[in-house]
Each structure stands twice: as C-alpha cells, then as structure tokens.
Design a protein around this motif. Structure first.
Motif, PDB file in Angstrom:
ATOM      1  N   VAL A 158       0.855  -1.183   0.000  1.00  0.00           N
ATOM      2  CA  VAL A 158       0.000   0.000   0.000  1.00  0.00           C
ATOM      3  C   VAL A 158       0.897   1.241   0.000  1.00  0.00           C
ATOM      4  N   PRO A 159       0.690   2.160  -0.937  1.00  0.00           N
ATOM      5  CA  PRO A 159       1.541   3.356  -0.963  1.00  0.00           C
ATOM      6  C   PRO A 159       1.445   4.148   0.330  1.00  0.00           C
ATOM      7  N   VAL A 160       2.588   4.640   0.783  1.00  0.00           N
ATOM      8  CA  VAL A 160       2.632   5.487   1.961  1.00  0.00           C
ATOM      9  C   VAL A 160       2.381   6.918   1.512  1.00  0.00           C
ATOM     10  N   PRO A 161       1.333   7.543   1.998  1.00  0.00           N
ATOM     11  CA  PRO A 161       1.004   8.899   1.511  1.00  0.00           C
ATOM     12  C   PRO A 161       2.064   9.911   1.937  1.00  0.00           C
ATOM     13  N   ARG A 162       2.240  10.898   1.080  1.00  0.00           N
ATOM     14  CA  ARG A 162       3.188  11.974   1.364  1.00  0.00           C
ATOM     15  C   ARG A 162       2.419  13.187   1.865  1.00  0.00           C
ATOM     16  N   ASP A 276       4.264  13.371  -9.681  1.00  0.00           N
ATOM     17  CA  ASP A 276       3.649  13.693  -8.395  1.00  0.00           C
ATOM     18  C   ASP A 276       2.194  13.246  -8.333  1.00  0.00           C
ATOM     19  N   ALA A 277       1.545  13.195  -9.484  1.00  0.00           N
ATOM     20  CA  ALA A 277       0.134  12.817  -9.514  1.00  0.00           C
ATOM     21  C   ALA A 277      -0.071  11.309  -9.423  1.00  0.00           C
ATOM     22  N   SER A 278       0.999  10.551  -9.542  1.00  0.00           N
ATOM     23  CA  SER A 278       0.892   9.089  -9.517  1.00  0.00           C
ATOM     24  C   SER A 278       1.168   8.561  -8.109  1.00  0.00           C
ATOM     25  N   ASP A 279       0.368   7.585  -7.670  1.00  0.00           N
ATOM     26  CA  ASP A 279       0.585   6.946  -6.376  1.00  0.00           C
ATOM     27  C   ASP A 279       1.614   5.829  -6.450  1.00  0.00           C
ATOM     28  N   ALA A 280       2.031   5.457  -7.661  1.00  0.00           N
ATOM     29  CA  ALA A 280       2.954   4.331  -7.813  1.00  0.00           C
ATOM     30  C   ALA A 280       4.281   4.619  -7.115  1.00  0.00           C
ATOM     31  N   ALA A 375       3.904  -0.849  -6.699  1.00  0.00           N
ATOM     32  CA  ALA A 375       3.126  -0.455  -7.871  1.00  0.00           C
ATOM     33  C   ALA A 375       4.027   0.292  -8.850  1.00  0.00           C
ATOM     34  N   ILE A 376       3.755   0.096 -10.125  1.00  0.00           N
ATOM     35  CA  ILE A 376       4.612   0.638 -11.172  1.00  0.00           C
ATOM     36  C   ILE A 376       3.760   1.409 -12.168  1.00  0.00           C
ATOM     37  N   ASP A 377       4.264   2.573 -12.589  1.00  0.00           N
ATOM     38  CA  ASP A 377       3.532   3.422 -13.516  1.00  0.00           C
ATOM     39  C   ASP A 377       4.545   4.142 -14.398  1.00  0.00           C
TER      40      ASP A 377
END
Length: 863
Positions: A158-162, A276-280, A375-377
């Motif tokens: 799960v991505p760690v939010p900034r 910056d707009a990507s959560d990956a 996750a990869i983008d």
C-alpha cells in the motif's frame, strides 16, 4: 550448502569420475549422476585457487558434456517451453539442453518455469562470477539444502502517503560516462534543468580532470569521478551506498535515477507533475517488453494497467520481461527505505559483459521491485510495440510531451527506423527550442562513425519501401572477388583494427601520395570519424557495401597487423598485394619468433603468407622481422625506414595541419612544464602484471615533478580498459595522452621532453628525437625468461637506464635532464644507428617507390 568455490571443486571431481566411467561403462556413468542428483554433490577437502588449481581437472569440454548429462538425467528441463520462448530462433537441430548449459543460463534464460536463474544466482552464488551454472548448483546442491527455486512474491504494498502540504523533496543520482572523459555541454544543460527540481549528485565512470569537473559545480550538490566499469547501475549503487549514503537519501520523498544516454528536449515540469500525480512507488518514462513486437503479432498500444500484473509472474527469459527504461526512474521513499531494495543495490557488482548488466540490473531492477510488491507506472501510460523509442512511433511520443531523445537512435538505429538522417529537422519541428546542434556535436564526437553512416543510410524509397544497406557475406565476398577486376593504382588504407585510428605508417604513406591524382586512395574506416583530403580520395566504412565495393577493386592494400586482421574478408592474395607496414620496431618477440612448433605457429604462418612485403627500419630490424614473419624471406623485408618516422624528423611547418594543431594543444596543456611521457606496454594479467606504485612512491614522484617543473603524461595501452596507471597516478594530475585525444604518437614524441616506458617499442621510435629515455622494466627477468621474451638485451641497445625497481627509477629520474657528455652523445647515436638505416624524412617516399615499381615500368626504388 556448498559455496561457489567448494562447488567448483566437487563438481570437477564428479565430472572426472563420470568421464572415466562413460568410456567403458555407460550404465555406471549414468548411476554416478543419478546418485549425485538424489543424494547431493559430495564435498571434497581442498578448494582450488588460481595458484593451486585442481590437479587433473577435466577440460571445459568434459565439464560441459557432464553438465548436459546432469540436466538431462534430472528430467525437469522443459525443452518445448525453452524452444517456444525463442520463437523459432533456436535451430531445430540444436540440442536445447546443450544450448542452455553452454549459453542460456548466462543470458538468464530459465530451463523451466519453476526455476529462476537470476534470482537463485543472486541469492546463493556470486552475482559477478560465471564460474557456476545456477541450475546445476540447484540440482546437485541447492534443492537438497532447501534453497528456493523461485523468488518469493510479496503482496502488493500500500503506498505510503506523502504530506501534500509541501512540495516533494527530490534527489537525483546521475550516472555519467564519456569516452573522452569530458563533461559535455548537453550533460551540463540536462543537469541544470534537473537542479531546478532536485538536489543532484553525479558519478562519472571515468578519470575526469579537475577542469572538467569544475563545470559541474553550479549544477550539482556533489560530483565524483571514479572508473568502476559497472555502467549506470553501478554508478547509482555507488552513489547510494557510499558517496551520498542511504541515510542522506532517506530524507527525500523521491529519488530519481537518471543517466546521460539521452538528450533532454524540453523542461521537466510536466514530467514531474505527472510523477507527483501518480501513487505508484516506482515510476518511469516508458515501459517496454521485447516480446510485444509487431513481428510477434502486436496490434497496437495497450493500456499499461492491463499488463502491470504480469511483471512479477514467472517467465522464461529475463530479456522478455516488461521493464521501465533505466534512463529515468523515480522511486518513492518507501522503496528507498526498504532493506530488500537496499540489499539489492548493495549487491550490484561488475559483470563480464555489458549485456549482463542490462539483463541483471536494468531489466532486473524492475523485476525485483515488482517482486517486492511495489506499484509501477509511467509517463507513457500504454505499452507500445517494441521498442517505441527506435521506431516511427517515437515522433508521436515527442509530440505528446516525451522529454528525451535517445542517442542510440541516431548512433545505431537498432530497429532500422527509416530517415533517421533527418532527425534534426524532425525533432526541431516538434520541439523548436531543442538544442539539436549541441546534441549533434556530442553525437559526432562519441558515436561510432561507421554505425552512424549505416544508421543514416536506412531510407524510405520513392515507392514507399525501406532501403536497408546489406553488406555481402563472406561467401558472397569470396565469389565477388573472383569476378571483380583489381586496379594497381587503387591503394587501400584500412584503419587500425584495434583503436580505429588513421595514424602511424598508413597515414604517412597516404600523406606521401594524397595529392597524386594518378592514385585512387581508399581510406577504410571503422568507428572513428576520419577526415582525409587530397586528390582522388575516398573515405568509406570498411564494413559497408561501399567499403566492400572499393576494397574488392584495390590492387594494393596497406595493413598494420595482418591482411585478415585489418581487412577481414576472404580476398585472394594473388589478386591483391598486401604491404605490411606493421606498427613499430619491436623489442619483444612476436609472431613465429615467439612460439614453438604447433597449431598456433601454423596459424601465424598462414597470416604471414598474406603479405607481399614487410616494412623494416634497419638491417638488424629486418632480421628480427624475418624471424617474426616466417616463412617470408629476407628480400621481402623492405629496409625503407618506417614511414611514420617522417613525422618525427620533418620540419614542423611541413606537417599536416591536424598534427600541428595537436602539437599546439599539447604544449598549451603542458603549460611551460617539461612533459615526461609514461607509455606502458600491454600486460596479459592487468591486475597483477602492472606495477603498483605505493603511496610513498607517488609522493616522491609528486615532489620530483614540482622540483623539475615536470608534468607526467599517460598513454595507456589500448587494451587496458581499466586505465590502471591513470588511476594510480591521478594524484599527479597527469595529462591524458590517449589515442582518443592524440591519435598520432609522433605528435607526443615531438613535444615531450622525455620518455618512461617498460619495454614498449615506442622507446625505439623516440630515439629519433635524441631526448632522454628510461625503461622501467620492473618485471624484466620474468618477461625475458618467458616464452615470448625479447629480440634484444635492452641494456645492450637502449641508451637510457633499464630500471628493475622504483629505487633505480627514481635515481634515473633525478639525472634525466642532466646535460650529456660528448661520449654519451656518441653512445646514443651509435645505439640509434642499430635501429635506423635512414635518419631523413624520406621513408614514405621509399615505400611508395617500391610499391609503384611493382606495376609501373621504369620506376626504380630509391635507396
């Protein structure tokens, strides 16, 4: 579990036992392998080393045959899957197991979907060594010890939010390499743009001068130059684990991994906004997959989301995995803080070949991150047919904001994109502000000239088809040679087969006839761009249809090493005359003079037979060359003098313009100091054979240089890609005298005030200058007693001291510039006369006269 070295010993013992049994007892040989597979490989007591190898170790052929037998008996190898993964590229007649044991495991091709070669290799063996086949190790050792055949695949992270309340803190690790050890304008421009958005740290994989490094001061937070030979991923790893440090990187939200393989076309604002707009946690510019290609049925772009799930799935080949390009990657703090990722980066090490770096580290990095569950983008949110940066699809990407232009597109054109020759116009129309002229300057300086020409020759024809230049095969060349007329007045000059320069004797002969319109001069180039002007001159790549067309018609060909080395085509020795100009006056024995009877000697003799004549410098040199070029007779040793020596003794104003310009540049670099050249010869074992200067010795040399007003100039042997002496002597800030910067040794001889070498033949040419020479022959006894040895006793023929250790060298240096006595001058002149029958600048003329006499009536060779 047996380590790599322990396995090597035990495996050799098993192979020897199997080999002995298979001769008479096939069943017993099979039983030996079954026992080893079922019970595991038995360890042996001793471990072989380089100094104490395994006694009676089986030859490589037996080891390979035993490996094939073990894999076959194990029964898990999936031949159908292995062949299918190659899409018909593996010859149906070729044994698939043999291919895997010989080639496949080294290229990270898996023998079954249940075993991952690279994961096992990296986890249980030395990732930088090819001594052990990982699958063989698994079958005989690993599975019995509980080793994993496949890597563990983590659940999605799960991505760690900034904290969105502040701008992202970014850092860039920039990997740089320049073949001339320069900091190019396009790199400075790229770094300046990066520095607007992040802190930039750079590592150059080279020895770079302080003057060049100073160009980075305003565009980086930290910059280092260190030759390491691990390519871009090695620079990233060294920056992360040593130079910048993991603790420092942990303070950033995003870590960018960027290299200098591309030109930056536009500002990065839009790119980083999308990042910056990507959560990956892992983000790049473009995802590619080799298997998704038009020839394999790819119909068009597919959404990236539809294929991301496949990235960590088992696959047959690392080469076919989906991956993000390593030229621009962004990793979230969550990744950088991960101990598993750090461990992966810490394990990055030198590889035996560049293709291994690509497979293990460039493709392997994305694979590893996918296994860790990240996750990869990408900036381009679709997977386009392979490889969109080298096909006409690229122009559409640029139109949509793609920021980079890969230099490889123009330099190699790997997928034969048509009309790449128009790249400046095409890119300029899409990005009017792109500094294409700056890019072109770099391209022409660093890229291989023959490949650029081939790249630009791929053109769209008026009927819409694409023309791709196709040189003749060896068989076609042999057939063409039999039916193509040759012309005596067509003289071909192939460049050096090793450093690709047009210099030395061949350049001197060319200069002698450059303005003679009766002779067609054909300069056959390789990777270096050559400018050769004159009357009736053609400059064409050797490996091109044009080059083949011209060399087929050349009546006389001037070579530097041997006919088949300099012109690797099956040309008839009866239809073409080969004049071997060689490349110096040898001190070390070579050719037939250095080998006993046997297959190697027979091969050398075949090479020698291709030469009509060999150029020599004196009667004693002719005798040495006769011994080396057996079975040629003494009449074929032309004692004309070496053409290149004309450039040493000729008045400076009569030298070619480029040589005079090079001399001026070298004098400016010397800056009024005495220039002492250090020109080492080639050593087979570079790590052990080269002299290792101690810190105290370096300090002594630094003091001596300051006291005598000396600057050291280093010209590494072209085979020493590690730049051994440049690295060791770097505290002295030596001048870089490489053939990239100074292709003509004669320029160096003329400007230098003295020479230090070991036993390179350059010491003999340097005698023409009358300046002091020192031979630093620290391993003289070992070399003199070897199979190769010397033609001469150096102390008998050289006018300067032959130093066996640094103490003797330092003593010689202290008196290097003392005035010589009359007796010493006479001794110097006598020793010079041993090697030079001619001290004038007429050697090139004597050679051309001899060649013309072969076909022009009335031409009498001049003495």
């Amino acid at each position: 579990m047996l380590t790599g070295s322990e396995f090597t010993r035990a495996w050799a013992s098993l192979a020897a036992e199997w080999d002995a049994a298979r001769t008479d007892e096939t069943a017993k040989a099979h039983e030996i392998l079954v026992t080893a597979l079922e019970g595991g490989l038995r360890p042996v007591d001793a471990v072989p080393t380089a100094d104490h190898p395994l006694e009676g170790e089986p030859p490589d052929a037996v080891l390979l045959e035993c490996a094939v037998a073990v894999v076959t008996v194990a029964g898990a190898f999936d031949e159908a899957g292995y062949r299918a993964a190659r899409r018909g590229t593996l010859d149906p007649e070729r044994d698939a197991v043999d291919h895997f044991c010989r080639v496949g495991w080294r290229t990270l091709d898996n023998p079954e979907v249940g075993f991952d070669v690279w994961s096992y290799w990296r986890t249980y063996l030395d990732p930088g060594s090819e001594a052990v086949n990982p699958y063989l190790h698994y079958l005989l050792v690993g599975r019995h010890a509980g080793a994993a055949a496949l890597p563990e695949r983590a659940v999605p992270r799960v991505p760690v939010p900034r904290d969105d309340g502040r701008p992202a803190r970014r850092v860039c690790l920039f990997a740089a390499y320049d073949v001339d050890a320069l900091v190019d304008d396009y790199v400075v421009a790229y770094l300046r743009e990066l520095s607007r958005h992040c802190d930039v740290y750079l590592l150059a994989d080279a020895v770079v001068s302080d003057e060049e490094m100073a160009r980075l001061r305003d565009v980086t937070v930290g910059a280092w130059a260190r030759p390491h030979g691990m390519y871009d991923m090695g620079s990233y790893a060294l920056l992360a684990r040593e130079l910048v440090g993991w603790d420092a990187l942990a303070a950033y939200d995003d870590v960018l991994l960027v290299n200098d393989s591309s030109y930056l076309l536009r500002p990065l604002d839009e790119v980083l906004a999308r990042r910056d707009a990507s959560d990956a946690q892992v983000w790049g510019l473009l995802a590619t997959e080799r298997g998704y290609a038009e020839e394999y049925g790819a119909a068009g772009p597919v959404p990236l989301d539809d294929v991301v799930a496949q990235w960590a799935a088992p696959a047959w080949r690392m080469l076919d995995r989906l991956h993000l390009g390593a030229e621009f990657l962004a990793l979230r703090k969550q990744v950088v803080d991960d101990p598993e990722f750090r461990r992966w980066m810490d394990d990055v090490c030198r590889q035996p070949r560049k293709s291994s770096v690509t497979l293990k580290y460039e493709i392997g990095l994305t694979y590893h991150l996918a296994l860790l569950g990240y996750a990869i983008d990408a900036f381009v949110d679709v997977l386009a047919p392979y490889h969109p940066l080298y096909t006409p699809d690229y122009l559409g990407l640029v139109r949509d904001g793609f920021p980079l232009l890969k230099r490889k597109l123009m330099a190699e054109n790997p997928l034969d994109m048509p009309d790449v020759a128009d790249w400046k116009r095409l890119v300029g129309e899409l990005v009017p502000d792109a500094p294409v002229d700056m890019f072109e300057r770099n391209l022409l300086r660093v890229a291989a000239d023959d490949r650029i020409r081939r790249s630009f020759a791929v053109r769209t024809m008026p009927d819409g088809t694409v023309h791709r230049p196709q040189p003749l095969t060896r068989l076609e060349m042999r057939q063409a040679d039999g039916r193509t007329p040759t012309y005596d007045h067509w003289w071909a000059f192939p460049v050096c087969a090793y450093d690709h320069t047009f210099a030395s004797n061949e350049r001197a002969v060319f200069e002698q006839v450059r303005d003679d319109p009766s002779i067609k001069k054909i300069v056959l180039t390789r990777s270096r761009r050559v400018v050769a002007e004159g009357e009736n001159v053609v400059v064409v790549p050797l490996h091109s249809p044009e080059g083949q067309w011209h060399v087929l018609r050349a009546g006389h060909i001037f070579v530097k090493h041997a006919p088949r080395i300099n012109v690797p085509y099956p040309l008839s020795l009866k239809r073409h005359t080969f004049v071997n100009l060689w490349h110096g006056i040898p001190l070390k024995r070579f050719g037939t003079a250095s080998v006993a009877l046997g297959e190697q000697r027979a091969s050398i003799v075949r090479h020698n037979l291709g030469s009509t004549a060999v150029i020599t410098s004196s009667r004693i040199d002719a005798l040495a060359m006769k011994a080396a070029f057996s079975p040629l007779d003494l009449n074929q040793m032309w004692i004309t003098g070496l053409p290149r020596n004309d450039f040493i003794v000729r008045d400076e104003h009569r030298l070619p313009d480029d040589m005079r310009a090079a001399m001026d540049r070298l004098r400016r670099e010397a800056a009024g100091r005495r220039l002492v050249m250090f020109l080492p010869t080639f050593k087979n074992d570079q790590e052990k054979a080269y002299y290792a200067f101690s810190d105290d010795e370096i300090a002594w040399l630094r003091d001596w240089c300051e006291q005598e007003g000396v600057v050291i100039g280093v010209r590494e042997h072209l085979a020493d890609r590690a730049h051994t002496y440049s690295r060791m002597l770097s505290p002295l800030e030596p001048l870089n005298l490489s053939s990239r910067r100074y292709p003509d040794l004669e320029v160096l001889y003329r400007v230098a005030d003295g020479l230090v070498t070991d036993y390179s033949s350059c010491v003999v040419d340097f005698l023409l200058t009358g300046k002091p020479v020192i031979s630093f022959a620290y391993d003289y006894e070992r070399y003199a007693g070897s199979e190769r040895g010397f033609f001469y006793d150096l102390e008998q023929v050289l006018p300067g001291p032959v130093c066996r250790d640094f103490r003797a060298l330092s003593s010689a240096l202290e008196t290097m510039f003392d005035p010589r006595t009359l007796a010493e001058d006479e001794d110097y002149a006598w020793r010079r006369r041993l090697f030079f029958d001619h001290l004038d600048d007429g050697s090139s003329r004597r050679v051309t006269d001899r060649v013309k006499a072969l076909y022009v009536d009335g031409v009498v060779p001049q003495p």
